[in-house]
Design an enzyme around this catalytic site. Structure first.
Site, short mmCIF file in Angstrom:
data_model
loop_
_atom_site.label_atom_id
_atom_site.label_comp_id
_atom_site.label_asym_id
_atom_site.label_seq_id
_atom_site.Cartn_x
_atom_site.Cartn_y
_atom_site.Cartn_z
N TYR B 145 0.82 -1.20 0.00
CA TYR B 145 0.00 0.00 0.00
C TYR B 145 0.86 1.27 0.00
O TYR B 145 0.65 2.15 -0.81
CB TYR B 145 -0.97 0.00 1.18
CG TYR B 145 -2.36 -0.45 0.79
CD1 TYR B 145 -2.55 -1.65 0.11
CD2 TYR B 145 -3.48 0.30 1.10
CE1 TYR B 145 -3.80 -2.06 -0.25
CE2 TYR B 145 -4.75 -0.11 0.75
CZ TYR B 145 -4.90 -1.30 0.07
OH TYR B 145 -6.16 -1.71 -0.29
N GLU B 152 1.39 6.44 -6.89
CA GLU B 152 0.23 7.14 -7.46
C GLU B 152 0.36 8.64 -7.25
O GLU B 152 0.22 9.43 -8.17
CB GLU B 152 -1.07 6.62 -6.80
CG GLU B 152 -1.44 5.21 -7.22
CD GLU B 152 -2.69 4.69 -6.50
OE1 GLU B 152 -3.58 5.50 -6.17
OE2 GLU B 152 -2.77 3.47 -6.28
#
Lengths: 310, 219
Positions: B145, B152
């Site tokens: 994550y 991102e």
């Protein structure tokens, strides 16, 4: 009278409990709890009667005006009360004042000051009449709301959780700025004259109706706040349960018909869905309470919030 | 309980999960191959087709949740898929200049490993009725994550100059609805959402992991 205070997990909340005079009221109990704990002022306290484990019943909330004797065990002269901390509280008047202050101040900033140069537009700007009427209409709306907060509304709960300040102010302030940006934009395209007049005229009628609805709601409640629900009646309430929301929604529709921005319509949709949720809950509550049994009147057939749709 | 509908459902979901699994496996394979043979600048070109396909297929999962085919709540799948599609189509596909950035490699690898684990797990459950050690696999998110989300955020940030210059997806005033949309400012808003959104999501996954670990301890 001995009052035992427990938390919802069953642990004793105040060791040894509290001793109060037999004639004491719930409000006195709240004061005693506050004096003892120093942290939990009365509006933070939620006091209920214990519910037998496994029972699905909603617990009885103690009414601050009632006497402890109304809840206690008569023979043994004692009472067990469940305590819950509602967290820091803010009064509704304070909450409403700040959430309405944002739009009242932010919107005129976009109208009166050359803010658009920070968005890359030149200083030249033509102000259309509709933009001027819009700023008056908008400010009248929020001034009305603030005035109603202090002089008209009677709140069933005095306070609201403090965290709501951030949530509510974000909603009003961000949407207010979002709409103000577009209506006062240098490249704003006004609608036709007739459409503008219809929009503002209709909106104004709805705003005044809304004020009247609020006055009716205020008079439904007893002046000493002994509250309890009544079947609303008079004016539009005869045909729709939440006529106050109805007039508010249609008032924004009037504003949007006159100013025609996507931002304004988005706000209308969001506000309508929020109010519709409230209206459905209120309508349901009133129908359940006024079921026609045991001498209670039966709640009449009415629109919930938006005739002719719902 | 082999009612015809249950069998059909399991068959469909098995095929769906294994197909998408194959897609992501391809992505990982081609990414590592390109990285070794040509360098990080060429990773996107190597994985583009299976990436676009496998990531877009995830839209089906929203449908599955809506019609009740699977139990996942739409409220948690929607933001996750939304951010994936935004990165895949809204950033990487739309702005070729960003494709050679090294963060594309970390992004694609993080996503691929996560999805390979997820789809093979659900594929096994639907096909065989069981799957091993979910709670162990859940632990991989502890690393994936942060790497995925950083990639991102980084890619959106580095793409900002290209977004501003291209004027793509922008709708300007004046128009009769007094509406405008600026993709550049929307991208900045997206970055803003990552600030509270990422710890919230991570915290949620930590809770899921704790629950799964305690459940398996009890068994």
């Amino acid at each position: 009278m001995k009052v035992t205070l427990v938390s919802r997990s069953g642990r004793e909340f105040i060791n040894g409990g509290l001793e109060l005079p037999d004639s004491a009221t719930v409000a006195d109990l709240q004061e005693a709890i506050y004096k003892r704990t120093k942290k939990f002022y009365p509006s933070r306290q939620r006091l209920t009667l214990p519910v037998p484990p496994g029972s699905k019943e909603r617990p009885v909330v103690l009414n601050y005006k009632k006497s402890l004797k109304d809840y206690s065990d008569e023979k043994q002269n004692k009472l067990t009360v469940v305590f819950k901390d509602l967290g820091p509280q803010v009064s509704y008047s304070t909450l409403f004042f700040f959430e309405y202050l944002g739009p009242l101040i932010l919107y005129p900033i976009f109208y009166y000051f050359p803010v658009y140069k920070f968005f890359g537009y030149g200083e030249d700007r033509v102000i259309h009449p509709v933009q001027t009427y819009a700023v008056y209409y908008w400010c009248f709306h929020y001034l009305k709301r603030i005035t109603e907060t202090f002089f008209v509304h009677r709140f069933s709960h005095a306070t609201s959780p403090f965290s709501n300040v951030f949530r509510n102010c974000a909603y009003y302030w961000l949407f207010g700025s979002y709409i103000a940006y577009y209506v006062n934009h240098p490249l704003y395209t006004p609608v036709g004259d007739l459409q503008m007049k219809i929009g503002f005229g209709f909106g104004l009628v709805c705003q005044l109706s809304n004020l009247y609805c609020h006055i009716i709601l205020k008079n439904l409640r007893n002046p000493d706040g002994s509250g309890g629900y009544q079947i609303p009646h008079g004016f539009l309430f005869n045909i729709v349960t939440c006529a106050n929301y109805t007039t508010e929604i249609y008032q924004w529709l009037g504003f949007n018909i006159a100013t025609q921005t996507v931002a304004g319509y988005v706000f209308l949709v969001v506000a309508t869905s929020i109010m519709t949720n409230w209206a459905l809950a209120k309508h349901r509550r009133l129908k359940k309470l006024f079921d026609g049994n045991e001498g209670r009147p039966k709640y009449p057939r009415r629109w919930v919030i938006l005739p002719p749709f719902l | 309980m082999a009612s015809a509908l249950t069998v059909l459902r399991r068959l469909y979901l098995s095929i769906y999960n294994w197909l998408v699994f194959i897609g992501w496996f391809q992505v990982l394979f081609l990414a590592l191959k390109a990285l070794k043979e040509s360098g990080h600048e060429h990773v996107y070109n190597a994985v583009e087709k299976p990436l676009l396909l496998a990531q877009s297929a995830a839209v089906m999962e929203i449908l599955h949740g809506l019609i009740g085919l699977v139990r996942s709540p739409v409220s948690s799948t929607l933001p996750q898929i939304g951010s994936r599609l935004y990165l895949t189509w809204g950033i990487l596909w739309s702005f070729p200049e960003i494709r050679t950035h090294i963060l594309v490699t970390s992004l694609v690898i993080s996503w691929a490993i996560t999805e390979i684990i997820r789809y093979s797990f659900f594929g096994m459950k639907e096909a065989f009725g069981f799957a091993p050690s979910w709670h162990l696999w859940l632990s991989t998110f502890l690393v994936l994550y942060p790497t995925g989300i950083s990639s991102e955020v980084g890619l959106i940030y580095f793409a900002l100059p290209y977004i501003k210059a291209s004027e793509k997806y922008c709708f300007r005033m004046p128009n009769k609805w007094n509406f405008s949309f600026d993709y550049f400012y929307a991208a900045i808003l997206a970055l803003g959402i990552y600030v509270p959104g990422s710890p919230h999501l991570y915290h949620y996954m930590l809770g899921q992991r704790k629950r799964a670990l305690s459940k398996s301890k009890k068994e």
